[in-house]
Design a protein around this motif. Sequence first.
Motif, PDB file in Angstrom:
ATOM      1  N   GLU A  40      -8.966  -9.107   9.006  1.00  0.00           N
ATOM      2  CA  GLU A  40      -8.676  -8.593  10.348  1.00  0.00           C
ATOM      3  C   GLU A  40      -7.788  -7.349  10.316  1.00  0.00           C
ATOM      4  N   ILE A  41      -6.872  -7.266   9.337  1.00  0.00           N
ATOM      5  CA  ILE A  41      -5.897  -6.166   9.365  1.00  0.00           C
ATOM      6  C   ILE A  41      -6.180  -5.043   8.380  1.00  0.00           C
ATOM      7  N   THR A  42      -7.033  -5.276   7.372  1.00  0.00           N
ATOM      8  CA  THR A  42      -7.268  -4.219   6.385  1.00  0.00           C
ATOM      9  C   THR A  42      -8.640  -4.354   5.743  1.00  0.00           C
ATOM     10  N   ASP A  43      -9.112  -3.233   5.239  1.00  0.00           N
ATOM     11  CA  ASP A  43     -10.361  -3.233   4.478  1.00  0.00           C
ATOM     12  C   ASP A  43     -10.098  -3.248   2.983  1.00  0.00           C
ATOM     13  N   ASP A  44      -8.843  -2.994   2.609  1.00  0.00           N
ATOM     14  CA  ASP A  44      -8.527  -2.891   1.180  1.00  0.00           C
ATOM     15  C   ASP A  44      -7.125  -3.406   0.873  1.00  0.00           C
ATOM     16  N   ALA A  45      -7.012  -4.688   0.655  1.00  0.00           N
ATOM     17  CA  ALA A  45      -5.725  -5.265   0.260  1.00  0.00           C
ATOM     18  C   ALA A  45      -5.491  -4.941  -1.220  1.00  0.00           C
ATOM     19  N   PRO A  46      -4.345  -4.353  -1.541  1.00  0.00           N
ATOM     20  CA  PRO A  46      -4.091  -3.982  -2.937  1.00  0.00           C
ATOM     21  C   PRO A  46      -3.734  -5.201  -3.796  1.00  0.00           C
ATOM     22  N   ALA A  47      -3.869  -5.035  -5.093  1.00  0.00           N
ATOM     23  CA  ALA A  47      -3.519  -6.104  -6.030  1.00  0.00           C
ATOM     24  C   ALA A  47      -2.007  -6.345  -6.060  1.00  0.00           C
ATOM     25  N   SER A  48      -1.227  -5.435  -5.478  1.00  0.00           N
ATOM     26  CA  SER A  48       0.231  -5.570  -5.495  1.00  0.00           C
ATOM     27  C   SER A  48       0.780  -6.410  -4.342  1.00  0.00           C
ATOM     28  N   VAL A  49      -0.099  -6.980  -3.515  1.00  0.00           N
ATOM     29  CA  VAL A  49       0.358  -7.927  -2.490  1.00  0.00           C
ATOM     30  C   VAL A  49      -0.092  -9.315  -2.939  1.00  0.00           C
ATOM     31  N   LYS A  52       0.818  -1.214   0.000  1.00  0.00           N
ATOM     32  CA  LYS A  52       0.000   0.000   0.000  1.00  0.00           C
ATOM     33  C   LYS A  52       0.852   1.266   0.000  1.00  0.00           C
ATOM     34  N   GLY A  53       2.089   1.156   0.477  1.00  0.00           N
ATOM     35  CA  GLY A  53       2.956   2.327   0.579  1.00  0.00           C
ATOM     36  C   GLY A  53       2.730   3.128   1.840  1.00  0.00           C
ATOM     37  N   ASP A  54       2.065   2.537   2.823  1.00  0.00           N
ATOM     38  CA  ASP A  54       1.813   3.212   4.101  1.00  0.00           C
ATOM     39  C   ASP A  54       3.069   3.163   4.975  1.00  0.00           C
ATOM     40  N   PRO A  55       3.265   4.172   5.839  1.00  0.00           N
ATOM     41  CA  PRO A  55       4.423   4.150   6.738  1.00  0.00           C
ATOM     42  C   PRO A  55       4.371   2.962   7.697  1.00  0.00           C
ATOM     43  N   VAL A  56       5.545   2.501   8.084  1.00  0.00           N
ATOM     44  CA  VAL A  56       5.690   1.428   9.069  1.00  0.00           C
ATOM     45  C   VAL A  56       6.318   2.039  10.314  1.00  0.00           C
ATOM     46  N   TRP A  57       5.540   2.111  11.390  1.00  0.00           N
ATOM     47  CA  TRP A  57       6.021   2.661  12.668  1.00  0.00           C
ATOM     48  C   TRP A  57       6.694   4.022  12.484  1.00  0.00           C
ATOM     49  N   GLY A  58       6.087   4.859  11.641  1.00  0.00           N
ATOM     50  CA  GLY A  58       6.607   6.204  11.408  1.00  0.00           C
ATOM     51  C   GLY A  58       7.741   6.289  10.405  1.00  0.00           C
ATOM     52  N   LEU A 102      -7.903 -19.809   3.021  1.00  0.00           N
ATOM     53  CA  LEU A 102      -8.970 -19.315   3.898  1.00  0.00           C
ATOM     54  C   LEU A 102      -8.389 -18.603   5.117  1.00  0.00           C
ATOM     55  N   ARG A 103      -7.362 -19.167   5.713  1.00  0.00           N
ATOM     56  CA  ARG A 103      -6.748 -18.544   6.894  1.00  0.00           C
ATOM     57  C   ARG A 103      -6.156 -17.186   6.541  1.00  0.00           C
ATOM     58  N   ILE A 104      -5.471 -17.106   5.401  1.00  0.00           N
ATOM     59  CA  ILE A 104      -4.888 -15.836   4.969  1.00  0.00           C
ATOM     60  C   ILE A 104      -5.990 -14.821   4.694  1.00  0.00           C
ATOM     61  N   GLN A 105      -7.068 -15.252   4.035  1.00  0.00           N
ATOM     62  CA  GLN A 105      -8.186 -14.343   3.767  1.00  0.00           C
ATOM     63  C   GLN A 105      -8.779 -13.821   5.078  1.00  0.00           C
ATOM     64  N   ASN A 106      -8.998 -14.697   6.036  1.00  0.00           N
ATOM     65  CA  ASN A 106      -9.534 -14.270   7.331  1.00  0.00           C
ATOM     66  C   ASN A 106      -8.615 -13.272   8.018  1.00  0.00           C
ATOM     67  N   ARG A 107      -7.323 -13.508   7.963  1.00  0.00           N
ATOM     68  CA  ARG A 107      -6.366 -12.587   8.578  1.00  0.00           C
ATOM     69  C   ARG A 107      -6.343 -11.248   7.844  1.00  0.00           C
ATOM     70  N   LEU A 108      -6.447 -11.299   6.522  1.00  0.00           N
ATOM     71  CA  LEU A 108      -6.496 -10.051   5.753  1.00  0.00           C
ATOM     72  C   LEU A 108      -7.680  -9.197   6.190  1.00  0.00           C
TER      73      LEU A 108
END
Length: 121
Positions: A91-100, A59-65, A83-89
Amino acid sequence: MKKENRLLTIDGETLMSQPLTPLNFVVDTLLSQGLHILAGSPKVGKSWLALWLAVTVAKGDPVWGMGVKQGTTLYLCLEDSTLRIQNRLFEITDDAPASVHFTTNSNTLGKGLEEQLRALS
């Protein structure tokens, strides 16, 4: 002395005169480009951290500043199901980019993984 056991050295004068390419950091001063191994005790959150880093860098978001060089990431989640990866995704984001990108199955180093990675480019 066998050639493969020989200690390879470089003298200071030669080292000082060589133009070397600086490290290319994905996360400023923390994570350079290349292969990294995340190790630790069981159940301390290594998989969650790796997933979060892969998504955050994609996403290009900062990591810990710290600044991030946005790019395509690949997470080899070899002990998980899709399925496990999808469930975890979720949990951590609403918008996983196509670049991951994720895979739950790959060859190992020295037994085809390098070729699989080259084929992605």
